[in-house]
Scaffold this active site. Sequence first.
Site, mmCIF file in Angstrom:
data_model
loop_
_atom_site.group_PDB
_atom_site.id
_atom_site.type_symbol
_atom_site.label_atom_id
_atom_site.label_comp_id
_atom_site.label_asym_id
_atom_site.label_seq_id
_atom_site.Cartn_x
_atom_site.Cartn_y
_atom_site.Cartn_z
ATOM 1 C CD GLU A 136 -3.112 -0.860 0.193
ATOM 2 O OE1 GLU A 136 -3.087 0.163 -0.510
ATOM 3 O OE2 GLU A 136 -3.994 -1.737 0.091
ATOM 4 N NE ARG A 148 -3.715 3.023 -0.751
ATOM 5 C CZ ARG A 148 -5.015 3.054 -0.479
ATOM 6 N NH1 ARG A 148 -5.607 4.195 -0.205
ATOM 7 N NH2 ARG A 148 -5.731 1.947 -0.440
ATOM 8 C CB SER A 191 -1.242 -0.864 -8.843
ATOM 9 O OG SER A 191 -2.374 -1.675 -8.849
HETATM 10 C C1 DMJ Z 1 -6.025 0.857 -5.177
HETATM 11 O O1 DMJ Z 1 -5.322 1.101 -4.014
HETATM 12 C C2 DMJ Z 1 -5.179 0.198 -6.212
HETATM 13 O O2 DMJ Z 1 -5.762 0.342 -7.442
HETATM 14 C C3 DMJ Z 1 -4.956 -1.255 -5.920
HETATM 15 O O3 DMJ Z 1 -4.184 -1.880 -6.898
HETATM 16 C C4 DMJ Z 1 -6.278 -1.951 -5.800
HETATM 17 N N1 DMJ Z 1 -7.165 -1.309 -4.916
HETATM 18 C C5 DMJ Z 1 -7.266 0.115 -4.837
HETATM 19 C C6 DMJ Z 1 -8.429 0.729 -5.544
HETATM 20 O O4 DMJ Z 1 -9.562 0.003 -5.583
#
Ligand code: DMJ
Length: 610
Positions: free
Chosen positions: A243, A247, A600
């Site tokens: 995470e 992020r 992601s």
């Molecule tokens: C996000 O933090 C990222 O896209 C992750 O890969 C999957 N879940 C959440 C959004 O839904």
Amino acid sequence: MLGQFRKDYVALNLPSTSADSDINRRWPKRRLWRWWNQLSRFQRSVVYMLILAACLTALYFLPGTQPIWSPNNGKLNSLLDKDNITPALSLLPPKKAQPLENSLDNEEPVKDRYMNNDTQNKKPVLNKGNLDLHGETVTSNVGQIHSPPREGVKFSGPSNERQSAIVAAFRHAWKGYKKFAWGHDHLKPITGTFHDWFNLGLTIVDSLDTIYIMGLAEEFAEAREWVATSLHFDVNRDVNLFEVTIRVLGSLLSSYHLSGDRMFLDKAVDLGTRLLPCFNSDSGVPYSDVNLATRKAHSPKWSPDSSTSEVTTIQLEFRDLSRCTGDPQFEDSAAKVSLHVHTLEKSDGLVPIFINANTGHFRSYSTITLGARGDSYYEYLLKQWIQTGRTIDYLRDDFIEAISGVTKHLTRRTAQNKFLFVGELLAGGKDFKQKMDHLTCYLPGTLALGVHNGLPQEHMQLAEDLMTTCYQMYAQQPTFLAPEITYFNINEGTTGDIVVKTNDAHNLLRPEFVESLWYMYQVTGNQTYQEWGWHIFQAFEKFTKVANGYTSIGNVRNPLNTRPRDMMESFFLSETLKYLYLLFSDDPNILSLDKYVLNSEAHPLPIYDT
Ligand code: DMJ
């Protein structure tokens, strides 16, 4: 000890006579030998040590082993000197960065390259010495430090009404966050309070590049100021590697690339260094959690295993950090994990969702899914291949094999309208479950990105079919918002395609479908995807907008009772609103798929040529 050393050292300076001098000139070797025999054992040890120290110093200053200095960042490199002088330990060579504005225009068409299987010609020339990602022996060309474009990249702000509406939504969310939750991870917009998860001001950091892309100068200045002065990673709290990587690390790197501001890179280096202990497991597969202050890493409290998607969704960010700094340890640690997972046995390219950090083995009876805990393993196979200039063949091949596996084992059609969906395999592959997480709706976008990069055209058909299904997940709800989990009816002769259970009826403001809408629109130019995105945005406005921001809701099935959950996740600003803004852009190259690969969490990173 020091006194002893001094005494012995003085004893070495024996006075010499003129006769001695004479002999010395004629018989220097003999004199040396005599002198040596007069020394005590301790004195000889001291001499040995001095010779050894001299040799090491000489080695250090040999050409090619010096620390690297960059005119742009003397401070940063002084931190990295230790690592830069150990190229022989590197698994991967730092690669030459492609300037952000350097498009692929001059290359032969990607499709032809893939079809001709000619990627060998595009591989970097490497010298012998270490192991590379292909398991071949190479030597690192350590030492190239990426210089960002000095002025960064410019974005001109919204150019039409729809984009302006998305910017207005962003500002509404930002205003509430600023008022009630500034510096905290998430806004709770209904109670006007906040939620902390990692204590890293997640919403500010995750939003940085969205703000930049939307051209919001004032908001960017205040967010940048907070990052520069208040974002500290000396937080005595366990954080989740995945995470925080997607992020925080991803956003810092992205902000660095887009704005050209080195402060973001300095923060990224500090964070990346604190995350590295996660990789100190027996297998190299990272532990899921680490305390950023004590730097102690461990498995999750509830299980000895890490999630497969988590350990394989950190590579874009760690690689980029190495490319930006010239320090290979980030890329090496993360790339080894991908290479390790590549060597594990799979079922037609599909992976179980748990992996043990110590043994490095999958928990074989765990679920196979493209939803939670499996999803971004597949996403990062493709995106890593793209990030590295389509030079690492096994990533592309594993992705293609996995998509065949998805088609063969996971897809089914609904009984009534024949909607195609991606289900799950339970108990290590024995039982099929006709369930699809909203998370899985990232897949059509990723497939389209692959086709854009020359992967098989039949992937596009799969992408289009899945888009229809994901759209139905929204359109069939009276709120026009999709639930977190959807079940599908596959019983021939019965009616109805979609079933939503009470416990799965929540909507967390997730981005995956609008993410796919953007990719599909980019690749096909079909404006239907823009229209779908607009409908969904209207639904967010109607059912999730509250006085102080946007809230996740507990029930998409009843417009009169949506059960607001009082939570605005950082990904709503980072991803959902960003993808919508990009989707409505009049400029097809606002974030060119040939220059950037989005991580992601929707943070764009540059594509390199190797
Ligand atoms: C996000 O933090 C990222 O896209 C992750 O890969 C999957 N879940 C959440 C959004 O839904």
